[in-house]
Design a protein around this motif. Structure first.
Motif, PDB file in Angstrom:
ATOM      1  N   LEU A 131       0.824  -1.206   0.000  1.00  0.00           N
ATOM      2  CA  LEU A 131       0.000   0.000   0.000  1.00  0.00           C
ATOM      3  C   LEU A 131       0.858   1.256   0.000  1.00  0.00           C
ATOM      4  O   LEU A 131       0.513   2.246  -0.655  1.00  0.00           O
ATOM      5  N   LEU A 132       1.993   1.208   0.722  1.00  0.00           N
ATOM      6  CA  LEU A 132       2.860   2.383   0.807  1.00  0.00           C
ATOM      7  C   LEU A 132       3.415   2.742  -0.569  1.00  0.00           C
ATOM      8  O   LEU A 132       3.460   3.930  -0.928  1.00  0.00           O
ATOM      9  N   ALA A 133       3.830   1.728  -1.343  1.00  0.00           N
ATOM     10  CA  ALA A 133       4.343   1.990  -2.691  1.00  0.00           C
ATOM     11  C   ALA A 133       3.234   2.547  -3.584  1.00  0.00           C
ATOM     12  O   ALA A 133       3.463   3.484  -4.366  1.00  0.00           O
ATOM     13  N   GLY A 134       2.028   1.981  -3.479  1.00  0.00           N
ATOM     14  CA  GLY A 134       0.909   2.481  -4.284  1.00  0.00           C
ATOM     15  C   GLY A 134       0.544   3.912  -3.928  1.00  0.00           C
ATOM     16  O   GLY A 134       0.315   4.747  -4.808  1.00  0.00           O
ATOM     17  N   ALA A 135       0.497   4.210  -2.616  1.00  0.00           N
ATOM     18  CA  ALA A 135       0.134   5.564  -2.199  1.00  0.00           C
ATOM     19  C   ALA A 135       1.216   6.568  -2.601  1.00  0.00           C
ATOM     20  O   ALA A 135       0.907   7.695  -3.012  1.00  0.00           O
ATOM     21  N   ALA A 136       2.493   6.171  -2.487  1.00  0.00           N
ATOM     22  CA  ALA A 136       3.576   7.080  -2.885  1.00  0.00           C
ATOM     23  C   ALA A 136       3.508   7.375  -4.387  1.00  0.00           C
ATOM     24  O   ALA A 136       3.746   8.506  -4.823  1.00  0.00           O
ATOM     25  N   THR A 137       3.161   6.365  -5.182  1.00  0.00           N
ATOM     26  CA  THR A 137       3.027   6.578  -6.627  1.00  0.00           C
ATOM     27  C   THR A 137       1.866   7.512  -6.939  1.00  0.00           C
ATOM     28  O   THR A 137       1.989   8.420  -7.772  1.00  0.00           O
ATOM     29  N   LEU A 138       0.728   7.324  -6.261  1.00  0.00           N
ATOM     30  CA  LEU A 138      -0.410   8.215  -6.476  1.00  0.00           C
ATOM     31  C   LEU A 138      -0.099   9.627  -5.975  1.00  0.00           C
ATOM     32  O   LEU A 138      -0.537  10.618  -6.575  1.00  0.00           O
ATOM     33  N   ALA A 139       0.656   9.735  -4.862  1.00  0.00           N
ATOM     34  CA  ALA A 139       1.033  11.061  -4.363  1.00  0.00           C
ATOM     35  C   ALA A 139       1.902  11.785  -5.382  1.00  0.00           C
ATOM     36  O   ALA A 139       1.773  12.996  -5.601  1.00  0.00           O
ATOM     37  N   LEU A 140       2.798  11.013  -6.050  1.00  0.00           N
ATOM     38  CA  LEU A 140       3.628  11.586  -7.108  1.00  0.00           C
ATOM     39  C   LEU A 140       2.757  12.121  -8.237  1.00  0.00           C
ATOM     40  O   LEU A 140       3.039  13.177  -8.817  1.00  0.00           O
ATOM     41  N   LEU A 141       1.692  11.398  -8.546  1.00  0.00           N
ATOM     42  CA  LEU A 141       0.771  11.809  -9.611  1.00  0.00           C
ATOM     43  C   LEU A 141      -0.006  13.071  -9.225  1.00  0.00           C
ATOM     44  O   LEU A 141      -0.249  13.946 -10.064  1.00  0.00           O
ATOM     45  N   LEU A 142      -0.387  13.180  -7.947  1.00  0.00           N
ATOM     46  CA  LEU A 142      -1.244  14.287  -7.516  1.00  0.00           C
ATOM     47  C   LEU A 142      -0.475  15.547  -7.155  1.00  0.00           C
ATOM     48  O   LEU A 142      -1.048  16.638  -7.130  1.00  0.00           O
ATOM     49  N   LEU A 143       0.821  15.420  -6.860  1.00  0.00           N
ATOM     50  CA  LEU A 143       1.584  16.566  -6.359  1.00  0.00           C
ATOM     51  C   LEU A 143       1.482  17.796  -7.260  1.00  0.00           C
ATOM     52  O   LEU A 143       1.217  18.908  -6.763  1.00  0.00           O
ATOM     53  N   PRO A 144       1.682  17.670  -8.593  1.00  0.00           N
ATOM     54  CA  PRO A 144       1.583  18.886  -9.428  1.00  0.00           C
ATOM     55  C   PRO A 144       0.222  19.555  -9.324  1.00  0.00           C
ATOM     56  O   PRO A 144       0.147  20.790  -9.270  1.00  0.00           O
ATOM     57  N   MET A 145      -0.865  18.759  -9.257  1.00  0.00           N
ATOM     58  CA  MET A 145      -2.204  19.357  -9.163  1.00  0.00           C
ATOM     59  C   MET A 145      -2.394  20.052  -7.820  1.00  0.00           C
ATOM     60  O   MET A 145      -2.969  21.142  -7.750  1.00  0.00           O
ATOM     61  N   VAL A 146      -1.910  19.418  -6.737  1.00  0.00           N
ATOM     62  CA  VAL A 146      -2.048  20.029  -5.406  1.00  0.00           C
ATOM     63  C   VAL A 146      -1.259  21.335  -5.342  1.00  0.00           C
ATOM     64  O   VAL A 146      -1.739  22.359  -4.829  1.00  0.00           O
ATOM     65  N   ILE A 147      -0.037  21.319  -5.904  1.00  0.00           N
ATOM     66  CA  ILE A 147       0.795  22.540  -5.882  1.00  0.00           C
ATOM     67  C   ILE A 147       0.125  23.656  -6.681  1.00  0.00           C
ATOM     68  O   ILE A 147       0.031  24.807  -6.222  1.00  0.00           O
ATOM     69  N   MET A 148      -0.364  23.327  -7.883  1.00  0.00           N
ATOM     70  CA  MET A 148      -0.934  24.369  -8.742  1.00  0.00           C
ATOM     71  C   MET A 148      -2.237  24.934  -8.167  1.00  0.00           C
ATOM     72  O   MET A 148      -2.439  26.154  -8.165  1.00  0.00           O
TER      73      MET A 148
END
Length: 278
Positions: A131-148
């Motif tokens: 789960l940690l690897a999956g969540a880290a991958t999804l966090a990588l995907l969402l980071l640009p949207m959260v920042i913007m």
């Protein structure tokens, strides 16, 4: 109204109606196919090789774990990056380069993020199919949207409020903590909830990191193996037996309800927390 205006109005109405009709048709077909399987036992049963007894309990639990872990990783990092870029970063080539790369990352296909997560989190960090690897991958995907979205919310705070805070003797951190963040919080929370709704429906990154398609237990920790609703739907649709298509349709309806709930929460939070500037 001129003929040109009437033509533009008709084209606009057609552009609005066409997607709505297509969406209503698809959702209606999914609900009709799902009705025989939707029920409490479908939500509380584990997957099975018999279609009539299969459920989505492990997929629901996996999706819930993923959303919570992704939220815990993406929001602090994304909000911190947005605060630095908007409030502290000096204008220059380096800052422009970082902003350009963040904007480009937001448009990268999700399967590329999945490949990156497979190499970094699964192989280099040795997290495996957890789960940690999956969540880290999804966090990588969402980071640009959260920042913007966070930067847009921070930017919407009027400059006069910052200047008034400085005039009263507050330093930059006090101004951010007591003026900027409370005023921008509705926009930040809305962006976070919409990003989570996208994470709930993502399949490609989880397939790339090797999420399991059959899990007959509820994960008890972040290092456990997992499956998720999109993976379960993908698995059932790939089966040759027609009975599993009703299960896939029922899981699609549950996933739609989950995503619409997150979107509705975003709208409610914005309406609840938004205060007019006086």
């Amino acid at each position: 109204m001129t003929p040109g205006d009437r033509a533009l109005r008709a084209a606009s109405i057609l552009s609005l109606a066409l997607p709505l009709v297509v969406l209503a048709t698809l959702v209606g077909a999914a609900v009709k196919a799902a009705l025989p399987r939707l029920g409490w036992s479908f939500l509380t049963s584990f997957p099975s090789r018999f279609a009539e007894g299969a459920g989505i309990l492990s997929a629901l639990a996996g999706s819930a774990w993923l959303l919570v872990l992704t939220l815990a990783m993406a929001v602090p990092v994304g909000l911190g990056a947005a605060l630095y870029l908007e409030e502290y970063a000096p204008p220059g080539r380096l800052t422009s380069l970082i902003e350009l790369n963040i904007a480009n990352l937001a448009g990268v296909p999700s399967i590329i993020h999945g490949l990156l997560g497979l190499e970094i989190f699964v192989r280099v960090f040795g997290l495996g199919r957890s789960l940690l690897a999956g969540a880290a991958t999804l966090a990588l995907l969402l980071l640009p949207m959260v920042i913007m979205t966070s930067r847009e919310a921070l930017r919407s705070v009027p400059l006069s409020l910052r200047e008034a805070s400085f005039a009263l003797g507050a330093d930059r951190w006090q101004t951010i903590r007591q003026v900027v963040l409370p005023m921008s919080m509705p926009g930040i929370l809305t962006g976070v909830m919409l990003s989570l709704a996208r994470a709930a429906g993502e399949t490609a990154p989880l397939v790339m990191i090797g999420a399991l398609t059959y899990v007959a237990f509820v994960p008890s920790g972040p290092m456990d193996a997992f499956t998720a609703l999109p993976i379960q739907i993908f698995n059932w649709l790939s089966r040759p037996q027609a009975e599993f298509r009703a299960n896939a349709a029922a899981a699609v309806v549950v996933l739609l309800v989950l995503m619409l709930s997150l979107n509705a929460t975003a709208i409610w939070l914005r309406a609840r927390l938004e205060k007019p500037v006086q």
